[in-house]
Design an enzyme around this catalytic site. Sequence first.
Site, PDB file in Angstrom:
ATOM      1  N   HIS A   1      -0.554   1.896 -10.294  1.00  0.00           N
ATOM      2  CA  HIS A   1       0.195   0.685 -10.943  1.00  0.00           C
ATOM      3  C   HIS A   1      -0.610  -0.379 -11.772  1.00  0.00           C
ATOM      4  O   HIS A   1      -1.266  -0.767 -11.074  1.00  0.00           O
ATOM      5  CB  HIS A   1      -0.001   0.249  -8.744  1.00  0.00           C
ATOM      6  CG  HIS A   1       1.487  -1.123  -9.520  1.00  0.00           C
ATOM      7  ND1 HIS A   1       1.297  -2.095  -9.700  1.00  0.00           N
ATOM      8  CD2 HIS A   1       2.370  -1.115  -8.421  1.00  0.00           C
ATOM      9  CE1 HIS A   1       1.626  -3.113  -9.281  1.00  0.00           C
ATOM     10  NE2 HIS A   1       3.006  -2.218  -9.115  1.00  0.00           N
TER      11      HIS A   1
ATOM     12  N   ASP B   1      -5.681   1.590  -3.187  1.00  0.00           N
ATOM     13  CA  ASP B   1      -4.571   0.801  -3.309  1.00  0.00           C
ATOM     14  C   ASP B   1      -3.316   1.650  -2.076  1.00  0.00           C
ATOM     15  O   ASP B   1      -3.100   2.529  -2.252  1.00  0.00           O
ATOM     16  CB  ASP B   1      -4.205   0.765  -4.819  1.00  0.00           C
ATOM     17  CG  ASP B   1      -2.602   0.173  -4.546  1.00  0.00           C
ATOM     18  OD1 ASP B   1      -2.263   0.101  -3.750  1.00  0.00           O
ATOM     19  OD2 ASP B   1      -1.960  -0.224  -5.855  1.00  0.00           O
TER      20      ASP B   1
ATOM     21  N   GLN C   1       1.176   2.221  -0.404  1.00  0.00           N
ATOM     22  CA  GLN C   1       2.285   2.938   0.456  1.00  0.00           C
ATOM     23  C   GLN C   1       1.485   3.461   1.145  1.00  0.00           C
ATOM     24  O   GLN C   1       2.579   4.684   1.849  1.00  0.00           O
ATOM     25  CB  GLN C   1       1.943   3.731  -0.958  1.00  0.00           C
ATOM     26  CG  GLN C   1       3.498   2.959  -2.847  1.00  0.00           C
ATOM     27  CD  GLN C   1       4.541   1.926  -2.497  1.00  0.00           C
ATOM     28  OE1 GLN C   1       4.643   1.997  -0.619  1.00  0.00           O
ATOM     29  NE2 GLN C   1       4.903   1.112  -3.311  1.00  0.00           N
TER      30      GLN C   1
ATOM     31  N   LYS D   1       5.610  -4.996   2.156  1.00  0.00           N
ATOM     32  CA  LYS D   1       5.653  -3.106   1.874  1.00  0.00           C
ATOM     33  C   LYS D   1       5.222  -2.468   3.624  1.00  0.00           C
ATOM     34  O   LYS D   1       5.798  -1.439   3.874  1.00  0.00           O
ATOM     35  CB  LYS D   1       5.066  -2.288   1.215  1.00  0.00           C
ATOM     36  CG  LYS D   1       4.978  -3.262  -0.230  1.00  0.00           C
ATOM     37  CD  LYS D   1       4.695  -2.081  -1.137  1.00  0.00           C
ATOM     38  CE  LYS D   1       4.561  -3.080  -2.531  1.00  0.00           C
ATOM     39  NZ  LYS D   1       5.512  -2.194  -3.536  1.00  0.00           N
TER      40      LYS D   1
ATOM     41  N   CYS E   1       6.760   0.137 -12.282  1.00  0.00           N
ATOM     42  CA  CYS E   1       4.869  -0.602 -12.616  1.00  0.00           C
ATOM     43  C   CYS E   1       4.051  -0.087 -13.145  1.00  0.00           C
ATOM     44  O   CYS E   1       3.320  -0.071 -12.608  1.00  0.00           O
ATOM     45  CB  CYS E   1       4.949  -1.786 -11.976  1.00  0.00           C
ATOM     46  SG  CYS E   1       5.654  -3.378 -11.554  1.00  0.00           S
TER      47      CYS E   1
HETATM   48  N1  PMP Z   1       0.324  -0.860  -5.483  1.00  0.00           N
HETATM   49  C1  PMP Z   1       1.545  -0.257  -5.454  1.00  0.00           C
HETATM   50  C2  PMP Z   1       0.465   1.568  -5.423  1.00  0.00           C
HETATM   51  C3  PMP Z   1       1.918  -0.795  -5.066  1.00  0.00           C
HETATM   52  O1  PMP Z   1       3.714  -0.037  -4.647  1.00  0.00           O
HETATM   53  C4  PMP Z   1       2.531  -2.584  -5.425  1.00  0.00           C
HETATM   54  C5  PMP Z   1       3.886  -3.053  -5.556  1.00  0.00           C
HETATM   55  N2  PMP Z   1       4.903  -2.654  -5.273  1.00  0.00           N
HETATM   56  C6  PMP Z   1       1.711  -2.875  -5.891  1.00  0.00           C
HETATM   57  C7  PMP Z   1       0.255  -2.263  -6.062  1.00  0.00           C
HETATM   58  C8  PMP Z   1       1.249  -4.434  -6.598  1.00  0.00           C
HETATM   59  O2  PMP Z   1       2.051  -4.961  -4.923  1.00  0.00           O
HETATM   60  P1  PMP Z   1       2.045  -6.646  -4.647  1.00  0.00           P
HETATM   61  O3  PMP Z   1       3.534  -6.571  -6.219  1.00  0.00           O
HETATM   62  O4  PMP Z   1       2.864  -7.002  -3.120  1.00  0.00           O
HETATM   63  O5  PMP Z   1       1.258  -6.802  -5.006  1.00  0.00           O
END
Ligand code: PMP
Length: 404
Positions: A126, A199, A202, A225, A362
């Site tokens: 991401h 990270d 998910q 999430k 993203c």
């Molecule tokens: N890493 C991953 C794998 C994500 O799916 C996301 C959110 N789409 C993020 C980081 C960023 O999370 P946040 O926008 O809640 O800070």
Amino acid sequence: MVRLMDIAAATRPLDWRPDFPAIPEGWAYLDSAATAQKPKPVIEAITKAYAETYATVHRGVYQRSADMTLAFEASRRRVASFINAARPEEIVFVRGATEGINLVAQSWGRDNLKPGDRVLLSALEHHSNIVPWQLAGAGVDVVPLTEDHCIDLDAMAAMIRPEHKLVALGHVSNVLGSKLDAKRAADIAHSVGAKLLLDGCQAVPRMPVDVQDLDCDFYVFSGHKLYGPTGIGVLWARYDLLDAMPPWQGGGAMIDRVTFAKTTYAPPPARFEPGTPHVVGVIGLHAAIDYVAALGLDAIAAHEAALVAEAREALRGLNSVRLFGPEDSAGIVSFAVEGVHPHDVGTILDEAQVAIRAGHHCAQPLMDYLGVDATARASFGVYNGRADIEALARGIERVTRIFG
Ligand code: PMP
């Protein structure tokens, strides 16, 4: 093939769905990888915190604030037990995974990433696990993916060098649902003395996570999430690492003693929590963790595995659909409908009351890697069931009819 036991598990969300008042009957919400809907206990905890027990934390000399501080710190202990941190002081409350990774990049990175040092990432990260490392000035190397779109740990073992001071990988891909063999990644990282950041955005909503067992050094995730509030997330790091890290933002609450000549800092986690925290977010996160823990992460994982198997089976039956990611992806299925832009797929599905995500998620470097501009993505939560997958499949059939 979908196993009978899994099918039984897949019918269970019918019990769980009424917990989610914002999902009306007939709406297939398939965007939990972006953000999960909130169960009643979380909504009630947030309402109660604002309507009955609200006060700031850590400062008040009055009883209400002392009580709120107890609740706030109880949440920290709950997070610690949820991911099996060795002690609650290893839990830093942040705004979300994005802020957690930026904190590590700016604080740990400042002391540990010298000119010439590099960070090892993967092709499926991401943006929030790419850009912070670029901002920290680190050289970046990229581990490729296997044919079935998992992080290729054989390739990682072959390419890692002592210049790699940190390896930062998605525990579960937000686009492909690929699960990382995190323990093996930790072994490979540690073989050259690198730290491993995972990270877990998910992963935490989808599988049991034990940071000590994974043997990682940093772990981040976002509350929203995990069926909790937005604006709250967690950075976990081993205490010795946190204790050696400098603050990255200054302000109230993170200090020991301030004079105009010199300031000394509080120990972790306060050192990394400047300013008034997201008090109610922390309370809501506690309720969210209690909620998922009561359902059971193993049960949630089995339920989502069944949904993924059913969804892949249903989509494979539509010959215009291309599937991405591994067969055993965790709760997330990315796909493309031949000749139709994913945004059009998403718009037509929305007309059929099916909410999916379309775009680069993203993860633009991953889109380049896959050779596409965007994908359509269906992602599952505890409230989804077979009816949602049937609605998705019917909706895609309609897409193919409309686009001929
Ligand atoms: N890493 C991953 C794998 C994500 O799916 C996301 C959110 N789409 C993020 C980081 C960023 O999370 P946040 O926008 O809640 O800070």
